[in-house]
Design an enzyme around this catalytic site. Structure first.
Site, PDB file in Angstrom:
ATOM      1  N   LEU A   8      38.846  47.824  38.005  1.00 45.79           N
ATOM      2  CA  LEU A   8      40.127  47.473  39.149  1.00 45.79           C
ATOM      3  C   LEU A   8      40.640  46.569  38.439  1.00 45.79           C
ATOM      4  O   LEU A   8      40.026  45.219  38.847  1.00 45.79           O
ATOM      5  CB  LEU A   8      40.273  47.584  40.762  1.00 45.79           C
ATOM      6  N   ARG A  15      48.481  34.921  44.732  1.00 45.35           N
ATOM      7  CA  ARG A  15      48.042  32.748  44.636  1.00 45.35           C
ATOM      8  C   ARG A  15      47.374  32.164  43.408  1.00 45.35           C
ATOM      9  O   ARG A  15      47.161  31.403  43.994  1.00 45.35           O
ATOM     10  CB  ARG A  15      46.332  32.988  45.612  1.00 45.35           C
ATOM     11  N   TYR A 103      35.390  45.223  40.028  1.00 43.77           N
ATOM     12  CA  TYR A 103      36.809  44.711  40.889  1.00 43.77           C
ATOM     13  C   TYR A 103      36.879  43.865  39.021  1.00 43.77           C
ATOM     14  O   TYR A 103      35.865  42.852  38.771  1.00 43.77           O
ATOM     15  CB  TYR A 103      36.496  43.677  41.284  1.00 43.77           C
ATOM     16  N   GLY A 140      35.583  42.200  53.265  1.00 42.28           N
ATOM     17  CA  GLY A 140      35.730  43.488  54.332  1.00 42.28           C
ATOM     18  C   GLY A 140      33.888  43.476  54.810  1.00 42.28           C
ATOM     19  O   GLY A 140      33.497  42.418  54.012  1.00 42.28           O
ATOM     20  N   ASN A 226      40.628  34.224  43.902  1.00 45.80           N
ATOM     21  CA  ASN A 226      42.134  34.856  44.133  1.00 45.80           C
ATOM     22  C   ASN A 226      43.172  33.415  43.737  1.00 45.80           C
ATOM     23  O   ASN A 226      44.158  34.064  43.878  1.00 45.80           O
ATOM     24  CB  ASN A 226      42.220  34.706  45.559  1.00 45.80           C
ATOM     25  N   LYS A 333      36.331  23.373   8.497  1.00 44.35           N
ATOM     26  CA  LYS A 333      36.344  24.489   8.838  1.00 44.35           C
ATOM     27  C   LYS A 333      36.864  25.677   7.834  1.00 44.35           C
ATOM     28  O   LYS A 333      36.727  25.663   6.574  1.00 44.35           O
ATOM     29  CB  LYS A 333      38.555  24.605   9.818  1.00 44.35           C
ATOM     30  N   ASN A 359      26.076  16.562  -2.004  1.00 45.92           N
ATOM     31  CA  ASN A 359      26.441  15.469  -1.286  1.00 45.92           C
ATOM     32  C   ASN A 359      28.026  15.002  -1.089  1.00 45.92           C
ATOM     33  O   ASN A 359      28.864  14.632  -1.949  1.00 45.92           O
ATOM     34  CB  ASN A 359      26.057  14.150  -1.297  1.00 45.92           C
TER      35      ASN A 359
HETATM   36  C1  UD1 Z   1      38.994  43.716  48.572  1.00 50.79           C
HETATM   37  C2  UD1 Z   1      37.928  44.725  49.607  1.00 50.79           C
HETATM   38  C3  UD1 Z   1      37.277  44.182  50.415  1.00 50.79           C
HETATM   39  C4  UD1 Z   1      36.593  42.946  50.134  1.00 50.79           C
HETATM   40  C5  UD1 Z   1      37.150  42.351  48.683  1.00 50.79           C
HETATM   41  C6  UD1 Z   1      35.676  41.580  47.872  1.00 50.79           C
HETATM   42  C7  UD1 Z   1      39.110  46.571  50.337  1.00 50.79           C
HETATM   43  C8  UD1 Z   1      40.242  47.266  50.698  1.00 50.79           C
HETATM   44  N1  UD1 Z   1      39.023  45.474  50.588  1.00 50.79           N
HETATM   45  O1  UD1 Z   1      39.606  43.111  49.165  1.00 50.79           O
HETATM   46  O2  UD1 Z   1      36.716  44.892  51.762  1.00 50.79           O
HETATM   47  O3  UD1 Z   1      35.523  42.348  51.014  1.00 50.79           O
HETATM   48  O4  UD1 Z   1      37.349  43.004  47.932  1.00 50.79           O
HETATM   49  O5  UD1 Z   1      36.487  40.726  46.820  1.00 50.79           O
HETATM   50  O6  UD1 Z   1      39.123  47.503  49.010  1.00 50.79           O
HETATM   51  N2  UD1 Z   1      43.964  46.537  42.836  1.00 50.79           N
HETATM   52  C9  UD1 Z   1      44.352  46.867  42.148  1.00 50.79           C
HETATM   53  N3  UD1 Z   1      45.068  48.192  42.592  1.00 50.79           N
HETATM   54  C10 UD1 Z   1      45.588  47.733  44.040  1.00 50.79           C
HETATM   55  C11 UD1 Z   1      44.742  46.857  44.349  1.00 50.79           C
HETATM   56  C12 UD1 Z   1      43.276  45.924  44.877  1.00 50.79           C
HETATM   57  O7  UD1 Z   1      44.209  47.419  41.006  1.00 50.79           O
HETATM   58  O8  UD1 Z   1      46.176  48.633  44.461  1.00 50.79           O
HETATM   59  C13 UD1 Z   1      42.538  45.274  42.413  1.00 50.79           C
HETATM   60  C14 UD1 Z   1      42.874  43.988  42.082  1.00 50.79           C
HETATM   61  O9  UD1 Z   1      43.244  43.573  41.209  1.00 50.79           O
HETATM   62  C15 UD1 Z   1      41.610  43.254  42.146  1.00 50.79           C
HETATM   63  C16 UD1 Z   1      40.431  44.137  43.094  1.00 50.79           C
HETATM   64  O10 UD1 Z   1      41.001  45.142  42.990  1.00 50.79           O
HETATM   65  O11 UD1 Z   1      40.697  43.369  40.291  1.00 50.79           O
HETATM   66  C17 UD1 Z   1      40.343  43.890  44.424  1.00 50.79           C
HETATM   67  O12 UD1 Z   1      42.005  43.870  45.051  1.00 50.79           O
HETATM   68  P1  UD1 Z   1      42.554  42.813  46.268  1.00 50.79           P
HETATM   69  O13 UD1 Z   1      43.166  42.952  46.925  1.00 50.79           O
HETATM   70  O14 UD1 Z   1      41.089  41.012  46.168  1.00 50.79           O
HETATM   71  O15 UD1 Z   1      41.554  43.097  47.362  1.00 50.79           O
HETATM   72  P2  UD1 Z   1      40.888  42.348  48.880  1.00 50.79           P
HETATM   73  O16 UD1 Z   1      41.833  42.150  49.512  1.00 50.79           O
HETATM   74  O17 UD1 Z   1      39.842  40.672  48.270  1.00 50.79           O
HETATM   75 MG    MG Z   2      40.163  39.879  45.847  1.00 46.83          MG
END
Ligand code: UD1
Ligand code: MG
Length: 448
Positions: A8, A15, A103, A140, A226, A333, A359
């Site tokens: 993902l 942030r 992730y 979570g 984040n 380089k 050298n």
């Molecule tokens: C998420 C988890 C949480 C966990 C935490 C760990 C869920 C609902 N929550 O929360 O339980 O403890 O990660 O770090 O899964 N992303 C997408 N598309 C979206 C949303 C997110 O690609 O629509 C990707 C983000 O780019 C990121 C990852 O998913 O790489 C996590 O998303 P993020 O919004 O950071 O989730 P958390 O609120 O941290």
């Molecule tokens: Mg996160």
């Protein structure tokens, strides 16, 4: 096991306060996304799907450069992690096997942990990677009953009792593709964020009477970035891990805490890495080579027996054969140096080939750039380049040839020849004393 990775990487990363998509921010010289891809690759996945959204083009280009076989799907709007995984549904329509969700903002995850997680699928329908958090903050929470994982509750939706749970969700999940997508079609956005949570698939699976499980790993492995502060923490963690690994591998480092590694640095046993050495991407140092203090290396290969530095700079394309010596304030380089060649002080060697045992005297410069184009310099075996020689490229100095100190070499020097390219010296007898006396007299006259 037939494995598909879904990484993902569509989130914006508000942030981070950055124009760059979050997953492209670097840890140890590589975008975080590459770290996730590399950890996942250790499982030898048949398919790798990246879910991209924010900064789609840049994220795709980075992923493809790392692995041309990677598949990229677009998540137009970021409706949550469950929605993000669902974007891979069509791509994996024909896939029969295990899906692992990673992730893109979690760069420290270790391949071994992912292997342990997939192993639990022999007894569980869905497995989640968890960790005991020092400070669970907004992660979570994993709600368990003995070995069984019952559900995952997001911080925003948790009761005070649930918030007191310290076992947290890392975000890494494994399940069969068929089951995962089936469960995903049941989830809704009926929660505090109004998002489709991936984490809800656990509750759905348990509702069907399926068993889910959570394995635990070290908290630092699951560090999710984040903000810039967290990015810095990830960098610090990476360096700490890598230094410990290097020491275990038999590398000598008198001050490991000052050595900075890249994600891909390769160092052989018995190499010595002194204080404050920085490795940019693409460096290999072979066994027994010595990198002395305050040197900076990037895209370079250093063979056995070489000594580099102190205060040396090796830039991309620096190829050092065995027993080459590179001294202080020397920059190399895109140049190959054959066995036993020496460049000991204050020189710039660019776009050059230096023969074995040649050298290169102090202050020598390959004048490789004419303001428009780059040109090559070739120095033959055992040639001797006098101090402060300017080698105006393109130029060739033959085997066993010599250049006189201070020469500006603009024509090729045949093998065995000596080239002197500087004005002849003229000594004026007694002139120094005469001149000084005259100047002192002038000064005295002015003061009176
Ligand atoms: C998420 C988890 C949480 C966990 C935490 C760990 C869920 C609902 N929550 O929360 O339980 O403890 O990660 O770090 O899964 N992303 C997408 N598309 C979206 C949303 C997110 O690609 O629509 C990707 C983000 O780019 C990121 C990852 O998913 O790489 C996590 O998303 P993020 O919004 O950071 O989730 P958390 O609120 O941290
Ligand atoms: Mg996160």
């Amino acid at each position: 096991m037939n494995i598909a990775l879904i990484i993902l990487a569509a989130g914006k990363g508000t942030r981070m306060q950055s124009e760059l998509p979050k997953v492209l921010h670097k840890v140890a010289g590589a975008p975080m996304l590459i770290h996730a891809m590399r950890a996942g690759r250790a499982l030898e996945p048949k398919r790798t799907i990246i879910v991209a959204g924010h900064g789609f083009e840049a994220v795709s280009a980075t992923a493809r450069a790392e692995d041309p076989e990677v598949e990229i799907v677009r998540q137009e709007t970021q409706l949550g992690t469950g929605h993000a995984v669902d974007q891979a549904r069509a791509a994996l329509d024909d896939f029969d096997g295990t899906v692992i969700v990673l992730y893109g903002d979690c760069p420290l995850i270790q391949p071994r942990t992912l292997e342990e997680l997939t192993a639990t699928l022999s007894t569980a329908a869905v497995s989640v990677l968890g960790f005991e958090a020092e400070n669970p903050a907004r992660y979570g929470r994993l709600i368990t009953d003995g070995d069984r994982l019952k559900r995952i509750v997001e911080f925003k939706d948790a009761t005070p009792a649930e918030r007191a749970v310290r076992l947290c969700n890392s975000g890494v999940m494994a399940a069969s593709a068929e089951l995962l997508f089936d469960l995903l079609s049941e989830i809704d956005a009926n929660n505090a964020s109004g998002e489709l949570y991936l984490t809800d698939v656990i509750g759905k699976a348990v509702g069907r009477g399926l068993s889910c499980t959570a394995i635990r790993c070290a908290e630092r492995e699951t560090l999710g970035v984040n903000s810039r502060v967290e990015l810095m923490q990830a960098e610090k963690e990476f360096q700490t891990l890598r230094r410990a690994e290097a020491l275990e591998d038999g590398i000598s480092m008198p001050a490991p805490e000052t050595v900075h590694f890249s994600y891909d640095t390769v160092i052989g046993r018995d190499a010595i890495i002194e204080q404050n050495v920085v490795f940019g991407p693409g460096v290999t140092v072979e066994s027994g080579a010595q990198i002395r203090a305050f040197s900076h290396l990037e895209g370079a290969h250093v063979a056995r027996g070489c000594v580099v530095g102190p205060y040396a700079r090796l830039r991309p394309g620096a190829e050092l054969a065995e027993d080459v010596k590179i001294g202080n304030f020397v920059e190399i380089k895109a140049s190959t140096l054959d066995e036993g060649a020496k460049v000991n002080h204050l020189s710039y060697i660019g776009d050059a080939h230096i023969g074995a045992r040649a050298n290169i005297g102090a202050g020598t410069i390959t004048c490789n750039y004419d303001g428009v184009m780059k040109h090559r310099t070739s120095i033959g075996e055992a040639a001797f380049i006098g101090s402060n020689t300017m080698l105006v490229a393109p130029i060739t100095v033959g085997q066993d040839a010599m250049t006189a100190s201070g020469s500006v070499i603009t024509r090729d020097v045949p093998a065995g020849d000596l080239a002197i390219a500087r004005s002849k010296q003229d000594n004026k007898a007694g002139f120094s004393v005469k001149l000084m006396n005259k100047l002192r007299a002038l000064k005295a006259a002015k003061q009176n």
